[in-house]
Design an enzyme around this catalytic site. Structure first.
Site, PDB file in Angstrom:
ATOM      1  N   ASP A 306       0.848  -1.187   0.000  1.00 32.62           N
ATOM      2  CA  ASP A 306       0.000   0.000   0.000  1.00 32.62           C
ATOM      3  C   ASP A 306       0.885   1.239   0.000  1.00 32.62           C
ATOM      4  O   ASP A 306       1.961   1.237   0.615  1.00 32.62           O
ATOM      5  CB  ASP A 306      -0.890   0.023   1.244  1.00 32.62           C
ATOM      6  CG  ASP A 306      -2.090  -0.894   1.089  1.00 32.62           C
ATOM      7  OD1 ASP A 306      -2.621  -0.986  -0.027  1.00 32.62           O
ATOM      8  OD2 ASP A 306      -2.481  -1.520   2.085  1.00 32.62           O
ATOM      9  N   ASP A 343     -13.240  20.138  11.336  1.00 30.49           N
ATOM     10  CA  ASP A 343     -12.716  18.878  10.796  1.00 30.49           C
ATOM     11  C   ASP A 343     -11.598  18.385  11.716  1.00 30.49           C
ATOM     12  O   ASP A 343     -10.540  19.008  11.816  1.00 30.49           O
ATOM     13  CB  ASP A 343     -12.171  19.114   9.378  1.00 30.49           C
ATOM     14  CG  ASP A 343     -11.759  17.824   8.679  1.00 30.49           C
ATOM     15  OD1 ASP A 343     -11.638  16.792   9.365  1.00 30.49           O
ATOM     16  OD2 ASP A 343     -11.536  17.865   7.454  1.00 30.49           O
ATOM     17  N   GLU A 347      -5.728  15.793   8.260  1.00 29.86           N
ATOM     18  CA  GLU A 347      -5.688  16.715   7.127  1.00 29.86           C
ATOM     19  C   GLU A 347      -6.388  18.026   7.476  1.00 29.86           C
ATOM     20  O   GLU A 347      -5.898  19.121   7.163  1.00 29.86           O
ATOM     21  CB  GLU A 347      -6.354  16.086   5.898  1.00 29.86           C
ATOM     22  CG  GLU A 347      -5.572  14.940   5.301  1.00 29.86           C
ATOM     23  CD  GLU A 347      -5.939  13.610   5.940  1.00 29.86           C
ATOM     24  OE1 GLU A 347      -6.629  13.625   6.991  1.00 29.86           O
ATOM     25  OE2 GLU A 347      -5.536  12.556   5.415  1.00 29.86           O
ATOM     26  N   PHE A 377     -17.532  14.282   5.939  1.00 30.94           N
ATOM     27  CA  PHE A 377     -16.968  13.613   4.763  1.00 30.94           C
ATOM     28  C   PHE A 377     -17.504  12.188   4.678  1.00 30.94           C
ATOM     29  O   PHE A 377     -17.694  11.512   5.683  1.00 30.94           O
ATOM     30  CB  PHE A 377     -15.442  13.577   4.851  1.00 30.94           C
ATOM     31  CG  PHE A 377     -14.798  12.813   3.729  1.00 30.94           C
ATOM     32  CD1 PHE A 377     -14.540  13.422   2.510  1.00 30.94           C
ATOM     33  CD2 PHE A 377     -14.471  11.465   3.876  1.00 30.94           C
ATOM     34  CE1 PHE A 377     -13.959  12.718   1.470  1.00 30.94           C
ATOM     35  CE2 PHE A 377     -13.889  10.751   2.844  1.00 30.94           C
ATOM     36  CZ  PHE A 377     -13.635  11.376   1.634  1.00 30.94           C
ATOM     37  N   SER A 378     -17.745  11.724   3.475  1.00 30.38           N
ATOM     38  CA  SER A 378     -18.118  10.325   3.249  1.00 30.38           C
ATOM     39  C   SER A 378     -17.531   9.884   1.912  1.00 30.38           C
ATOM     40  O   SER A 378     -17.203  10.713   1.057  1.00 30.38           O
ATOM     41  CB  SER A 378     -19.640  10.150   3.239  1.00 30.38           C
ATOM     42  OG  SER A 378     -20.197  10.725   2.075  1.00 30.38           O
ATOM     43  N   ALA A 379     -17.403   8.578   1.762  1.00 28.20           N
ATOM     44  CA  ALA A 379     -16.841   8.044   0.523  1.00 28.20           C
ATOM     45  C   ALA A 379     -17.723   8.364  -0.672  1.00 28.20           C
ATOM     46  O   ALA A 379     -17.246   8.441  -1.806  1.00 28.20           O
ATOM     47  CB  ALA A 379     -16.657   6.531   0.652  1.00 28.20           C
ATOM     48  N   GLU A 380     -19.025   8.542  -0.420  1.00 25.68           N
ATOM     49  CA  GLU A 380     -19.946   8.836  -1.522  1.00 25.68           C
ATOM     50  C   GLU A 380     -19.854  10.291  -1.965  1.00 25.68           C
ATOM     51  O   GLU A 380     -19.753  10.594  -3.156  1.00 25.68           O
ATOM     52  CB  GLU A 380     -21.394   8.516  -1.109  1.00 25.68           C
ATOM     53  CG  GLU A 380     -21.687   7.040  -0.949  1.00 25.68           C
ATOM     54  CD  GLU A 380     -21.119   6.464   0.341  1.00 25.68           C
ATOM     55  OE1 GLU A 380     -20.862   7.259   1.270  1.00 25.68           O
ATOM     56  OE2 GLU A 380     -20.893   5.244   0.396  1.00 25.68           O
ATOM     57  N   THR A 381     -19.864  11.214  -0.987  1.00 17.39           N
ATOM     58  CA  THR A 381     -19.866  12.643  -1.341  1.00 17.39           C
ATOM     59  C   THR A 381     -18.471  13.161  -1.645  1.00 17.39           C
ATOM     60  O   THR A 381     -18.305  14.081  -2.438  1.00 17.39           O
ATOM     61  CB  THR A 381     -20.468  13.471  -0.205  1.00 17.39           C
ATOM     62  OG1 THR A 381     -19.655  13.330   0.971  1.00 17.39           O
ATOM     63  CG2 THR A 381     -21.884  12.994   0.116  1.00 17.39           C
ATOM     64  N   SER A 384     -16.279  17.726   2.442  1.00 23.23           N
ATOM     65  CA  SER A 384     -16.656  18.076   3.813  1.00 23.23           C
ATOM     66  C   SER A 384     -16.652  19.595   3.922  1.00 23.23           C
ATOM     67  O   SER A 384     -16.154  20.290   3.025  1.00 23.23           O
ATOM     68  CB  SER A 384     -15.671  17.460   4.816  1.00 23.23           C
ATOM     69  OG  SER A 384     -14.372  17.996   4.636  1.00 23.23           O
TER      70      SER A 384
END
Length: 683
Positions: A306, A343, A347, A377-381, A384
């Site tokens: 990774d 947040d 980051e 924040f989301s993996a779909e949108t 944030s």
């Protein structure tokens, strides 16, 4: 580091126990597991009988003194071989003893069916039980956190004093028996029965109690047995052939010839080499679930890594605010600050810190945040931000997402957005677009850093013919930049978890051995598929169960160390095998002429060392055969020095150094011993 890493390799206690175990291992029921040394033990027994009854197998010219000397030499040959194995095992047992001190009887608060808790001994817990562990208490069994969050002291396992945060869900929910909760509380579902916990397996594997021979060891053992049988037949057929030629052989000399021919050196050190390999791995804070895994590490062709956390530090930090269109850097910094003020990710914190360093101050921050809504924040949108009570919205996120939202609202997209985004990606950074009420103001340059020294280590792997493949979810431009900076051979951008197993299977179909690291539940299938799967101790129980190695330090780059240790194990075994075979050739050309010279005087010309007599020649060769084993024990335990090279280069090096050395060393050693025996008056 914990005490087990401070085990002295040659302490007085360890050597004393090794000497005791050397005699215990003389039991034929144990010796038969090592056929080569078992045959030497049989030879020692026969020479003892010949000491008592010199004519047991027919008339003999050898006296009791000569036979007894041969018995002592063969006896100590076996004893030295047992000592090599006992020293290697003793180091592991010393480490295991240190681990056992941490495993006292712990009481556990177990959940009953009525919802109440009861106190029970940890030994009474079974897989599926649920326990609650509070501040200051020892975790009684391996398990998964199902509720709560706590700081856990894992120094008993990892040797590191800094606590780690574990919580229910995610990739950091597994806990290990023997570790301590130092703050808050957790509810744990037990995943192992007593005797099967991670600490139990560590102890068993470190001390070698459940060690099985690896495939390579089994193959080499079969080869050694085959050679031994061949030489046994050769020596047996010498008797009738010699009788036909009018040459008589003393039985004790035939036994000496057989022992000189069979590969006693590698036969005596083979087990110690394997045990020492696992010990070196344990010293690196890696637990191998089998010796097979270490050998596989030495044969690895491909490493799948990774990017985040392995090749790079994994903490993307804000490095620059880049305006687009007609906007200024201060506008971008202010908007980025407001989008990130709530947040709590690394980051987000770095963006706030950079904005403050740029002089951003939100004068009415407290009032403005009242009634504000955080855009999570989301993996779909993939974005944030913050929506104020007034309706004003500050967002940051993936450039394509923010651009589409601007287009959907009919707002213009600055023409320099694309080239500046591409520039960040080419430099290996991650671009985030910043927008206020949908209008794009600029970009945040998030930068991850390649770990120092990795490029050189990857170059070493390349020199050994090992290919490195980097997986990353970044876009192709970012991935290409990081790959070039790190020096990997191949990369896969925009990778998903299922891509790991796909790539591993692709390489394996080409006949290659593949290694990878992982810590999450979604890594478990790939870890199980890989030939060497290194799981992080901080990861999930599923990942640790699927892997065949666990890194107690949870350092993904440890895989490179594991491969080096595996290579060293194979190199050591190959080097000492080459030395042993060459050794036997030299001893043969010393003993055989000495045995037959009485019947064929012309063979005295083969006495190139000009040894004093046939008797001193045979005794010198057998003494050298015995003492070479303890002399090589430090090398077997420490391992031959590892240098990155191809298989052909390693083979050539072994033949040159250890093969040639195995021929020269006996001649030098046997001559010196012969001189010493002659000085003592032996003829």
């Amino acid at each position: 580091m914990v005490e087990r890493k401070a085990v002295q390799p040659y302490s007085r206690e360890l050597l004393g126990e090794a000497v005791r175990m050397s005699f215990v291992k003389l039991d034929p029921r144990q010796m038969v597991k090592n056929p080569v040394m078992f045959l030497v033990e049989v030879g020692a027994f026969l020479t003892l009988l010949l000491t008592i009854w010199p004519d047991l197998f027919g008339a003999s010219e050898a006296g009791r003194g000569y036979n007894f000397a041969m018995f002592l030499i063969l006896f100590f040959t076996v004893l030295f071989a047992n000592f090599a194995e006992a020293v290697a095992e003793g180091r592991g047992k010393a480490q295991a003893a240190a681990l056992r001190k941490t495993r006292g009887e712990t009481m556990a608060r177990r959940l009953k069916k009525d919802g109440e808790f009861e106190w029970v001994p940890a030994s009474a817990l079974r897989k599926g039980d649920v326990v609650r562990v509070e501040e200051g208490e020892i975790i009684p069994a391996d398990g998964e956190i199902v509720e709560g969050l706590a700081a856990i002291d894992e120094s008993v396992i990892t040797g590191e004093s800094a606590p780690v945060i574990k919580e229910a869900g995610g990739d950091f929910s597994s806990v290990t028996a023997g570790t301590r909760v130092i703050s808050d509380w957790i509810v744990v579902r037990v995943t192992h029965d007593p005797g099967e916990t991670f600490l139990d397996r560590m102890i068993a594997l470190v001390e070698g109690a459940k060690r099985k021979k690896t495939p390579n060891e089994v193959a080499l053992t079969i080869l050694l047995v085959a050679l031994t049988l061949i030489f046994l037949l050769v020596v047996a057929t010498l008797v009738p052939v010699a009788g036909y030629l009018g040459i008589s052989f003393d039985a004790v000399n035939l036994i000496a010839l057989l022992v000189a021919l069979i590969p006693t050196t590698i036969g005596g050190l083979l087990s110690a080499i394997g045990i020492a390999g696992m010990d070196r791995l344990a010293q690196a804070n890696v637990i191998a679930m089998s010796g097979r895994a270490i050998e596989a590490a030495g044969d690895i062709d491909v490493i799948v890594l990774d990017k985040t956390g392995t090749i790079t530090y994994g903490h993307r930090m804000a490095a620059e605010f880049i305006p687009v269109g007609t906007h200024s850097e201060s506008e971008v910094a202010e908007a980025a600050y407001r989008a990130s003020v709530r947040d709590e990710t690394p980051e987000g914190r770095s963006i706030v810190d950079l904005a403050r360093r740029k002089g951003v101050v939100w004068a009415e921050e407290a009032q403005a945040l009242e009634g504000a809504t955080v855009i999570e924040f989301s993996a779909e949108t993939r974005k944030s931000g913050l929506r104020l009570a007034s309706g004003e919205t500050f967002v940051k996120g993936a450039v394509d997402v923010i651009r589409r939202e601007a287009e959907a609202k009919g707002l213009p997209v600055p023409p320099d957005l694309a080239p500046k985004t591409e520039r960040i990606a080419r430099e290996g950074g991650t671009p985030l677009a910043v927008a206020v009420n949908g209008e794009i103001l600029g970009l945040i340059y998030l930068k991850d850093t390649v770990k120092p020294g990795l490029k050189e280590r990857f170059a070493e792997l390349r020199a050994m013919g090992i290919k490195t493949i980097m997986l990353t979810g970044d876009n192709p431009l970012t991935a290409a930049t990081i790959a070039q900076e790190a020096g990997v051979d191949e990369f896969v951008a925009e990778a998903h978890p299922e891509d790991k197993i796909r790539i591993i299977e692709r390489e394996q179909r080409q006949g290659k051995l593949v290694a990878m690291t992982g810590d999450g539940t979604n890594d478990a299938p790939a870890l199980a598929q890989a030939d060497v799967g290194l799981a992080m101790n901080s990861g999930t129980q599923a990942a640790k169960e699927a892997a065949n190695m666990v890194d107690l330090d949870s350092d993904p780059t440890k895989l490179l160390t594991v491969i080096a240790i595996g290579k060293q194990l194979l190199i050591t075994r190959g080097a000492l095998t080459a030395f042993s075979v060459a050794n036997d050739v030299a001893k043969y050309f010393t003993i055989f002429p000495a045995i037959v010279v009485s019947g064929i005087p012309a063979l005295d010309a083969l006495n190139v060392l000009h040894l004093t007599s046939p008797r001193t020649a045979i005794l010198s060769a057998m003494i050298f055969n015995a003492i070479i084993i303890p002399l090589l024990i430090p090398l077997a335990l420490r391992g031959v020095r590892y240098r990155p090279a191809t298989a052909d280069q390693l083979l050539a090096r072994n033949i040159l150094i250890y093969g040639l050395g195995g021929v020269i060393a006996p001649f030098v050693g046997i001559k010196l011993i012969d001189v010493f025996l002659t000085f003592l008056g032996v003829r």
